[in-house]
Motif scaffolding. Sequence first.
Motif, PDB file in Angstrom:
ATOM      1  N   MET A   1       0.523   0.281  73.052  1.00 32.24           N
ATOM      2  CA  MET A   1       0.247   1.574  73.649  1.00 32.24           C
ATOM      3  C   MET A   1      -0.468   1.390  74.982  1.00 32.24           C
ATOM      4  SD  MET A   1      -3.015   3.120  71.555  1.00 32.24           S
ATOM      5  CE  MET A   1      -3.125   4.524  72.642  1.00 32.24           C
ATOM      6  N   THR A   2      -0.505   2.469  75.734  1.00 35.53           N
ATOM      7  CA  THR A   2      -1.188   2.475  77.021  1.00 35.53           C
ATOM      8  C   THR A   2      -2.394   3.396  76.926  1.00 35.53           C
ATOM      9  OG1 THR A   2       0.922   2.183  78.143  1.00 35.53           O
ATOM     10  CG2 THR A   2      -0.916   2.968  79.475  1.00 35.53           C
TER      11      THR A   2
ATOM     12  N   VAL B   1      -0.496  10.754  77.491  1.00 36.54           N
ATOM     13  CA  VAL B   1      -1.011   9.508  76.927  1.00 36.54           C
ATOM     14  C   VAL B   1      -1.420   9.632  75.464  1.00 36.54           C
ATOM     15  CG1 VAL B   1      -3.468   9.661  77.478  1.00 36.54           C
ATOM     16  CG2 VAL B   1      -2.315   7.454  77.627  1.00 36.54           C
TER      17      VAL B   1
ATOM     18  N   ASN C   1       2.869   7.408  71.727  1.00 36.24           N
ATOM     19  CA  ASN C   1       1.933   6.416  72.261  1.00 36.24           C
ATOM     20  C   ASN C   1       0.900   6.000  71.230  1.00 36.24           C
ATOM     21  OD1 ASN C   1       1.250   4.845  74.533  1.00 36.24           O
ATOM     22  ND2 ASN C   1      -0.564   6.074  74.839  1.00 36.24           N
TER      23      ASN C   1
ATOM     24  N   TRP D   1       2.947  -3.539  77.542  1.00 34.30           N
ATOM     25  CA  TRP D   1       3.777  -3.692  76.356  1.00 34.30           C
ATOM     26  C   TRP D   1       4.619  -4.964  76.388  1.00 34.30           C
ATOM     27  CZ3 TRP D   1       5.001   0.831  79.427  1.00 34.30           C
ATOM     28  CH2 TRP D   1       6.078   0.644  80.305  1.00 34.30           C
TER      29      TRP D   1
ATOM     30  N   ALA E   1       4.668   4.621  82.842  1.00 37.44           N
ATOM     31  CA  ALA E   1       3.996   4.719  81.547  1.00 37.44           C
ATOM     32  C   ALA E   1       4.318   6.047  80.861  1.00 37.44           C
ATOM     33  CB  ALA E   1       2.491   4.569  81.721  1.00 37.44           C
TER      34      ALA E   1
ATOM     35  N   ILE F   1       6.248   6.455  77.215  1.00 34.26           N
ATOM     36  CA  ILE F   1       5.593   7.158  76.116  1.00 34.26           C
ATOM     37  C   ILE F   1       6.514   8.243  75.571  1.00 34.26           C
ATOM     38  CG2 ILE F   1       3.715   8.757  75.524  1.00 34.26           C
ATOM     39  CD1 ILE F   1       2.004   7.166  77.607  1.00 34.26           C
TER      40      ILE F   1
ATOM     41  N   ASP G   1       8.473   8.779  71.983  1.00 32.31           N
ATOM     42  CA  ASP G   1       8.266  10.027  71.261  1.00 32.31           C
ATOM     43  C   ASP G   1       9.598  10.595  70.754  1.00 32.31           C
ATOM     44  OD1 ASP G   1       6.449  12.012  70.297  1.00 32.31           O
ATOM     45  OD2 ASP G   1       7.159  13.356  71.857  1.00 32.31           O
TER      46      ASP G   1
END
Length: 240
Positions: free
Chosen positions: A62-63, A141, A146, A162, A228, A232, A236
Amino acid sequence: MELLKECEEGECQKLYMEWNSNNMLYNSLMFSKLYSRDVEKSVSDASLMPEQSDKNMRNDIMTSWWTPTKIFLLGNKEKLRKKSRRELEEFLLEEFREKRIPMGKDEKQLRESLSKIRHEKTGEIIEKDVIDAFMGFLGSVYAVGNMTSAAVTSRGGALDNWDAKLKNIHEKYIKEEKAWVDYVKTNKFECYFVDKDPRKEIIPFWSYGPSKLANATDKDWKEYFENAKRMIEERDKLKA
């Protein structure tokens, strides 16, 4: 939003009620201050996440929002870099209270205020598309795509990239091809691979690279924030 709604503290309820009127940087800082636990370990997150295919791994691809925010806004300020996260968050929130940075979404105010922090010495103004990319990133985020469990993999640099993390898992823990493909698909990590194929190479994290992040330009950061956010949201979709 669910975590704020469940919280009984007055400040949490206030942030919940005002969330849509605030800009995402203010929301993120205040949420971090009020909710000090790990979002990934919350009841809300556990109800949304699929079970990990390897419970011992408890992988984390994850970020985070904090490290890129800190480096983007404060990376060239040596004295501030030595302070703790809590001290830096308080510093930024104090600036909010003094109206140096607005709580709201006024575009002009946001550009001027964030520019004063990031480009204090040069007086440069951050372009609108960079601010838009930054706010968009902060808005995504905490998306379901994420959130994963706590990490036991290598951090992959300051920004938790990642590509380093997945490479670490593949080389050290899951080497056999079928097990690797199953692992990636079970945990919905296909979007990090070329053509969403775990047998192919991992999509690079960021063209700028991990070194000397404080020297990254506004344009470099725009690429990071957009990249990013896109990844994400791609993950999702796989979870939907």
